[in-house]
Write a protein that holds these residues in place. Sequence first.
Motif: not given
Length: 416
Positions: A10-12, A107, A405, A409, A413
């Motif tokens: 996950s990018l988070l 990103i 975010r 994202r 995801d």
Amino acid sequence: MVDGPAPAPSLLTVAEKGERLVTLDVLRGVAVMAILLANLPGFAFPDPAYSNPMAWGGTRPIDLGAWFLTETFVNGRMRGLFSLLFGASTLLILQRADAAGLNGASIHLRRMAVLFLFGLVHLTFIWPGDILTHYALVGVIALGFVGLSARALCWTAIAMAGLSMAMGWLECFGLFAAAARDTPQSVALWDLYQLAFGTPDPARLAPEIAAMRGSWAASTAYRLANNGNPLFDLIQIGPDTLSAMLLGMAALKSGFLTGQWPRRRYRRWAAFGITLSCAAYAAMASAVMASGYDVRAVALVELFLNVPFRLIGTLGYAALILLLLRPGGWWTVRIAAAGRMAFTNYLATSIVMTLIFYGHGLGQFAHWTRASLYLLVAPMWGLMLLWSKPWLDHFGQGPLERSWRAGVRAGFDRPR
């Protein structure tokens, strides 16, 4: 259990992997609070008053003294600190993304695209002093330098500062040549610089004042008609901003921004950087005053002379803040929370200040004196310090940080 391909990270999770660097949060918190000191004239006065106190805001000794003190201790260095931290954060996010097996460059470009959109909204509908669109564009360019060593980044930053000075000198040369005002072109150029750095006739400022005191629709229409082109800003001040961002990357790689240097080195940098920078800015402000606030003197300072001292002062202030940092202390915790929500606090400041000064709020634009503006500093700082930590304790992220975010994202995801 059936084996299969591991799910994409996950990018988070990438953005929050590991402990936060409290040094960066505190520096960012100081920057978002202190930049209000520089931006207040931009919220309250017509555009040329930002650089020239004779354009608007009163000529009493206390008003000119407020301008002098802001020039000496604040101007340029807080924006420099923001740029420094933007570069460091860019590098940090890229490193964490790559370590997690994601495409860090992709990103980063998504982050800049979303930031640019936020900046356009801020620039068009809230306040024309936006820096987000500019940072997004310069941030794309900064991506090309992340692989350099700390030393190479420093030299490249110096080269970018030199380029900024060269471009600034060309602008000043054109202004000096136009001073004779012996052709229609030179008259037009002179008047253009008067509107940016000089003391134009109040009648020239009347349309801006009327628009800002008018309805939200009127002020928005004025901004749409008069806002600068972000691409032009990229050419005009991009090298200067890029130099600070690259210096931030170098400062992160060298351990300066993470508090890994010996305290005596921070003390030396703080003493050298702040003393030299503030002395130079005081001398430049004194020269502007001695010139009678002549547009040529103001432009020479703003576009050319202050570039190296801005970078030196930025590093000096960063060193001082890191020296004063006390992990776990009340001030450190509160300022770090404001820094974690710097994006939200930056835009919230614009909203609060425009509600005070613009016509869709209290309509105080061009009514206050320069010195009286600084009565707003303590209440705004108090709001940032009091609300940021409880919000983070409850929600974990600032509202705009979460939105940023979420926008970045999107696409990373999704189920594969």
